[in-house]
Motif scaffolding. Structure first.
Motif, PDB file in Angstrom:
ATOM      1  N   LEU A 230       4.644  46.468  72.738  1.00  0.00           N
ATOM      2  CA  LEU A 230       4.225  47.589  73.595  1.00  0.00           C
ATOM      3  C   LEU A 230       4.803  48.921  73.127  1.00  0.00           C
ATOM      4  CD1 LEU A 230       4.568  46.175  77.237  1.00  0.00           C
ATOM      5  CD2 LEU A 230       2.634  46.043  75.675  1.00  0.00           C
ATOM      6  N   GLN A 231       5.699  48.873  72.143  1.00  0.00           N
ATOM      7  CA  GLN A 231       6.425  50.102  71.804  1.00  0.00           C
ATOM      8  C   GLN A 231       5.529  51.176  71.186  1.00  0.00           C
ATOM      9  OE1 GLN A 231      10.252  49.769  69.855  1.00  0.00           O
ATOM     10  NE2 GLN A 231       9.882  51.702  68.786  1.00  0.00           N
ATOM     11  N   ILE A 232       5.663  52.378  71.733  1.00  0.00           N
ATOM     12  CA  ILE A 232       4.933  53.535  71.228  1.00  0.00           C
ATOM     13  C   ILE A 232       5.944  54.492  70.616  1.00  0.00           C
ATOM     14  CG2 ILE A 232       3.614  55.566  71.965  1.00  0.00           C
ATOM     15  CD1 ILE A 232       2.438  53.678  74.166  1.00  0.00           C
ATOM     16  N   GLY A 233       5.669  54.936  69.399  1.00  0.00           N
ATOM     17  CA  GLY A 233       6.595  55.862  68.753  1.00  0.00           C
ATOM     18  C   GLY A 233       6.439  55.823  67.254  1.00  0.00           C
ATOM     19  N   GLN A 234       7.364  56.480  66.567  1.00  0.00           N
ATOM     20  CA  GLN A 234       7.261  56.517  65.099  1.00  0.00           C
ATOM     21  C   GLN A 234       7.471  55.131  64.523  1.00  0.00           C
ATOM     22  OE1 GLN A 234       9.447  59.667  63.257  1.00  0.00           O
ATOM     23  NE2 GLN A 234       8.447  59.364  61.295  1.00  0.00           N
ATOM     24  N   THR A 235       8.386  54.335  65.132  1.00  0.00           N
ATOM     25  CA  THR A 235       8.316  52.895  64.909  1.00  0.00           C
ATOM     26  C   THR A 235       7.578  52.360  66.130  1.00  0.00           C
ATOM     27  OG1 THR A 235      10.535  52.754  65.849  1.00  0.00           O
ATOM     28  CG2 THR A 235      10.364  52.560  63.474  1.00  0.00           C
ATOM     29  N   GLY A 236       6.630  51.469  65.907  1.00  0.00           N
ATOM     30  CA  GLY A 236       5.783  51.012  66.999  1.00  0.00           C
ATOM     31  C   GLY A 236       4.389  51.588  66.821  1.00  0.00           C
ATOM     32  N   LYS A 237       3.666  51.711  67.922  1.00  0.00           N
ATOM     33  CA  LYS A 237       2.275  52.146  67.824  1.00  0.00           C
ATOM     34  C   LYS A 237       2.149  53.643  68.047  1.00  0.00           C
ATOM     35  CE  LYS A 237      -0.046  47.913  68.961  1.00  0.00           C
ATOM     36  NZ  LYS A 237       1.078  47.004  69.199  1.00  0.00           N
ATOM     37  N   VAL A 238       1.128  54.208  67.427  1.00  0.00           N
ATOM     38  CA  VAL A 238       0.776  55.591  67.697  1.00  0.00           C
ATOM     39  C   VAL A 238      -0.508  55.557  68.508  1.00  0.00           C
ATOM     40  CG1 VAL A 238       0.091  57.773  66.675  1.00  0.00           C
ATOM     41  CG2 VAL A 238       1.874  56.409  65.592  1.00  0.00           C
ATOM     42  N   VAL A 239      -0.519  56.233  69.641  1.00  0.00           N
ATOM     43  CA  VAL A 239      -1.689  56.186  70.516  1.00  0.00           C
ATOM     44  C   VAL A 239      -2.199  57.593  70.793  1.00  0.00           C
ATOM     45  CG1 VAL A 239      -1.002  54.020  71.624  1.00  0.00           C
ATOM     46  CG2 VAL A 239      -0.278  56.187  72.621  1.00  0.00           C
ATOM     47  N   THR A 240      -3.489  57.690  70.995  1.00  0.00           N
ATOM     48  CA  THR A 240      -4.105  58.982  71.326  1.00  0.00           C
ATOM     49  C   THR A 240      -5.138  58.777  72.427  1.00  0.00           C
ATOM     50  OG1 THR A 240      -5.589  58.580  69.461  1.00  0.00           O
ATOM     51  CG2 THR A 240      -3.787  60.118  69.095  1.00  0.00           C
ATOM     52  N   PRO A 241      -4.702  58.305  73.597  1.00  0.00           N
ATOM     53  CA  PRO A 241      -5.669  58.080  74.673  1.00  0.00           C
ATOM     54  C   PRO A 241      -6.124  59.401  75.301  1.00  0.00           C
ATOM     55  CG  PRO A 241      -3.460  57.726  75.495  1.00  0.00           C
ATOM     56  CD  PRO A 241      -3.327  58.014  74.015  1.00  0.00           C
ATOM     57  N   ASP A 242      -7.124  59.333  76.157  1.00  0.00           N
ATOM     58  CA  ASP A 242      -7.541  60.518  76.918  1.00  0.00           C
ATOM     59  C   ASP A 242      -6.441  60.907  77.901  1.00  0.00           C
ATOM     60  OD1 ASP A 242      -9.877  60.366  75.581  1.00  0.00           O
ATOM     61  OD2 ASP A 242     -11.043  59.506  77.224  1.00  0.00           O
ATOM     62  N   LEU A 243      -5.794  59.911  78.473  1.00  0.00           N
ATOM     63  CA  LEU A 243      -4.765  60.174  79.479  1.00  0.00           C
ATOM     64  C   LEU A 243      -3.542  59.304  79.203  1.00  0.00           C
ATOM     65  CD1 LEU A 243      -3.733  61.361  82.167  1.00  0.00           C
ATOM     66  CD2 LEU A 243      -5.035  59.587  83.359  1.00  0.00           C
TER      67      LEU A 243
END
Lengths: 272, 326
Positions: free
Chosen positions: B251-264
Motif C-alpha cells: 500500500l505504500q505511496i512514495g518515492q519508494t513504493g507506488k506513485v499515484v495520480t488519482p483525481d482525488l
C-alpha cells in the motif's frame, strides 16, 4: 542444510551477484542547474531497492556459503556505495567508470555494460539480484534487460526468496497481490520493498570493507564497441513540475468544515 | 507521416484495464491516420475485441493459448515477440504495469531497442514524438525521444485520457496461435493470493484515501477503507504507517513504493515527508486531514482540515453518503 546441487561445487557454494546503483537520498530536494539535476551537496545512498538486493544476497551467503560480488556503473563517487555494500557483508566489488563516455547513456547502455562486465571479470553466478527500479530514473528496465542478454529467466518485484538445491521459490508482488512462483537457478530476481530489512554496516564491517578487493574498469576495458552501447533514446529536457500553491485550510466547527469540503469537492474541484 | 502502431492490451480478471484504452488513445494519435493494432492475450481475449475497437483499434490480434491465462515473463515474451514480428510496427505501447513493465524491457533487450518507461504524456513536435516521464518519483520530469527506428514506450496508468467510446467503430480480428519453446518457459506460477480488495488497483484508482502514522493501528485503517469503498477508491499508506506495521508494504505511496495520480487524494494523518510527497503530489486534487496545522502535507493540499482523522473521516463519509444519495 545446504542445497545438494550447490554443495558439489566445493568450498564456494553459491556465486551471487548484485547490481546496484548509487542514488540521491529519497529525502533530497531536487533542483536543476544548466538543464541538469544539481548534484552539489546531495547525499548519496545505495538505491533503496538495491539495498534489499544486497541484504538478500548476504543472507544467502550466510545460509549456503559462497561469495557476493557487487557491481555498479557510475562516476567515482559510486565507489562509496560499493564500500557500504561490502561493509554490510559483500565480498568484492566491481565499478565501471563511465565518466569518460561523452554520449548520454540509457538503460540499453547500462544493461550492455553490465553483461560485458560479468563476462570480462569472469564472474560466475547462480543468482543475480537487482533492485526492481532505481528511485531516480525509475524505469525498472535494467534487471529484465540484463536477464535477457544473459539468456536466463527473471522474476521481478519479489518479496520472499527461498532456495533449495537449484529450485527457486519466490513471492512476487503484483501490484498488491501476491504470486508464488517456482523456477530454477541460474536466475535474476529484482527486489521489491518488504523483501527484508537491510542491516546497518557494523564498525568492524566498515573497517574490513576497506581491504576487500575492488576492480575498477573503464568502458574501454570491456569487449564492447561504442556503437553497441550508444543510447537508443535521448533526453531533450529536464524540468521541475509547476510549484503547487498551498490551498485552503477550512475554518469553523468540524461538521461545518466537512460540509464545506464536500461542496468544494463537488462544485469547485468537480471530482465527486 | 502515418504509422503502424501496436499496443499490448493489459487484462485483469478477464477485463481490459483502463490503461489498455489509454494506450489506444496514444496509439491513435501517433498513428496519424495509420493502422492501430491491439493484441490481447489469454482465453478471454476474444470477448474483448469489441471494446478495443470502440476505443480506437483497427485490428485486433487475439492470442488465446492457455499458457497466457496467467502472466509469466517467458510466455508473454514469446507471444509478444511473435506478434511484433508479424505486425512489424513503427511504434509499440504497453501499460507501465506489472505486465508491461516486466515484459517490455526483455523485448527491448532482445530486439536491441530503446524503451521509454512510465510516460505520463506524449506529444508530436515537427514530426518528432516526445514523451514526458517523471524522474525522482515526480520531483522532476524529463522529455525523451527514441533516437531512431522503432518507438517503444510504456504508459503510466491514469494520466492519458482514453478516447470516448465509439460504438460505430469495428475492427478486423485475427486469432494467432503462438508456438511456444517449452524449454524457455522457465517460471511456473503455483499460487495467486489476492490481497487487494474489490479489484480497485491503487495505481489506477480515481480516488485514493491514504493513512499515515496518525491512523495508529491496523484497525485505524477501517474508517479510511469505508470512505474509499464509498467513493469506489483504494486505500494507500505512507511509509510511516507501513514501517509501523499498520498495513502491508503493497500500500505504500512514495518515492519508494507506488506513485499515484488519482483525481482525488485524501491524506489522513500523514505529515507529508518529502519521500511521500514525491509519490502523490501530482494528484489532481489533494485533501489533507491532520491534527498538526504545521504539517507539510498542507503545503501541497488543495483543501485542508485541521483535526483528528478519527472524527473527520467518519463525518466525511456520512456527509458524502447524504450528498451522493447512498
Amino acid at each position: 542444510m545446504k542445497p545438494s546441487g550447490i554443495e558439489m561445487k566445493g568450498d564456494i557454494c553459491m556465486d551471487i551477484l548484485v547490481c546496484l546503483k548509487q542514488t540521491f537520498d529519497t529525502e533530497e530536494k531536487i533542483t536543476i542547474e544548466n538543464g541538469r539535476i544539481n548534484e552539489e551537496e546531495a547525499e548519496f545512498v545505495i538505491n533503496p531497492y538495491d539495498e534489499y538486493a544486497v541484504e538478500e544476497a548476504i543472507r544467502l551467503k550466510e545460509k549456503f556459503g559462497g561469495e557476493v560480488t557487487v557491481i555498479t556503473i557510475g562516476p567515482e563517487r559510486a565507489e562509496q556505495a560499493l564500500r557500504t555494500a561490502m561493509a554490510m557483508g559483500a565480498d568484492k566489488g566491481v565499478i565501471v567508470d563511465i565518466e569518460e563516455l561523452e554520449e548520454q547513456v540509457d538503460e540499453h547502455t547500462i544493461a550492455q555494460i553490465l553483461a560485458a562486465t560479468i563476462q570480462e571479470e569472469d564472474l560466475d553466478y547462480d543468482i543475480i539480484l537487482c533492485g526492481y527500479m532505481a528511485v531516480d530514473d525509475g524505469s525498472a528496465q535494467v534487471g529484465p534487460r540484463l536477464a535477457e542478454l544473459l539468456h536466463i529467466p527473471h522474476i521481478s518485484t519479489i518479496t520472499k526468496l527461498h532456495i533449495d538445491g537449484d529450485q527457486v521459490t519466490v513471492d512476487k508482488d503484483v501490484e498488491g497481490d501476491l504470486e508464488v512462483i517456482e523456477s530454477t537457478l541460474p536466475i535474476l530476481v529484482t527486489a521489491q520493498q518488504g523483501l527484508n530489512d537491510p542491516r546497518y554496516p557494523s564498525l568492524p564491517g566498515i573497517m574490513k570493507a576497506k581491504k576487500k578487493p575492488l576492480s575498477r574498469l573503464e568502458v574501454d576495458d570491456l569487449d564492447l564497441d561504442e556503437d553497441e552501447i550508444a543510447a537508443k533514446t535521448e533526453t531533450l529536457e529536464v524540468f521541475l513540475p509547476p510549484k503547487k500553491q498551498a490551498g485552503k485550510v477550512l475554518q469553523g466547527e468540524l461538521p461545518k468544515q466537512v460540509e464545506e469540503l464536500v461542496q468544494l469537492l463537488r462544485n469547485e474541484a468537480k471530482v465527486i | 507521416m502515418s504509422k503502424n502502431v501496436l499496443i499490448l492490451a493489459d487484462v485483469r480478471d478477464k477485463k481490459l484495464r483502463n490503461v489498455a484504452l489509454e494506450c489506444l488513445a496514444v496509439a491513435r494519435m501517433i498513428a496519424d491516420g495509420g493502422k492501430v493494432t491491439a493484441t490481447v492475450f489469454g482465453s478471454s481475449a476474444k470477448d474483448l475485441v469489441e471494446q478495443l475497437a470502440h476505443h480506437g483499434a483497427d485490428h485486433v490480434i487475439t492470442v488465446s493459448n492457455p499458457e497466457l491465462d496467467q502472466y509469466t515473463s517467458d510466455a508473454y515474451f514469446q507471444a509478444f515477440k511473435q506478434v511484433i514480428e508479424k505486425v512489424q510496427p513503427d511504434a509499440i505501447f504497453t501499460g507501465h504495469t506489472a505486465v508491461g513493465r516486466d515484459v517490455s524491457p526483455r523485448i527491448a533487450a532482445r530486439l536491441g531497442l530503446g524503451l521509454i518507461s512510465d510516460c505520463t504524456s506524449v506529444e508530436v513536435q515537427d514530426g518528432k514524438i516526445i514523451f514526458t516521464r517523471p524522474i525522482y518519483a515526480g520531483k522532476a520530469f524529463v522529455k525523451k525521444a527514441v533516437k531512431e527506428g522503432l518507438i517503444f514506450a510504456t504508459i503510466r496508468p491514469n494520466n492519458i485520457e482514453a478516447l470516448a467510446t465509439d460504438t460505430s467503430r469495428t475492427a478486423t480480428v485475427e486469432d494467432l496461435v503462438v508456438s511456444f519453446d517449452k524449454d524457455l518457459l522457465r517460471t511456473i506460477v503455483k499460487e495467486v493470493v489476492r490481497k487487494t480488495a474489490d479489484g480497485v488497483d491503487l495505481s489506477e484508482a480515481r480516488v485514493v484515501v491514504s493513512g499515515g502514522r496518525g491512523v495508529k493501528s491496523e484497525d485505524g485503517f477501517k474508517p479510511l477503507q469505508e470512505l474509499a469503498d464509498l467513493l469506489g477508491g483504494a486505500v494507500g499508506a505512507s511509509r510511516g504507517a507501513c514501517d509501523a506495521g499498520y498495513c502491508d508494504y503493497g500500500l505504500q505511496i512514495g518515492q519508494t513504493g507506488k506513485v499515484v495520480t488519482p483525481d482525488l487524494y485524501i491524506a489522513c494523518g500523514i505529515s507529508g515527508a518529502i519521500q511521500h510527497l514525491a509519490g502523490m503530489s501530482n494528484s489532481k486534487v489533494i485533501v489533507a486531514i491532520n491534527k498538526d496545522p504545521e504539517a507539510n502535507i498542507f503545503q501541497v493540499a488543495d483543501y485542508g482540515i485541521v483535526g483528528d482523522l478519527f472524527e473527520v473521516v467518519p463525518l466525511l463519509t456520512e456527509e458524502l453518503k447524504k450528498v451522493l444519495g447512498k
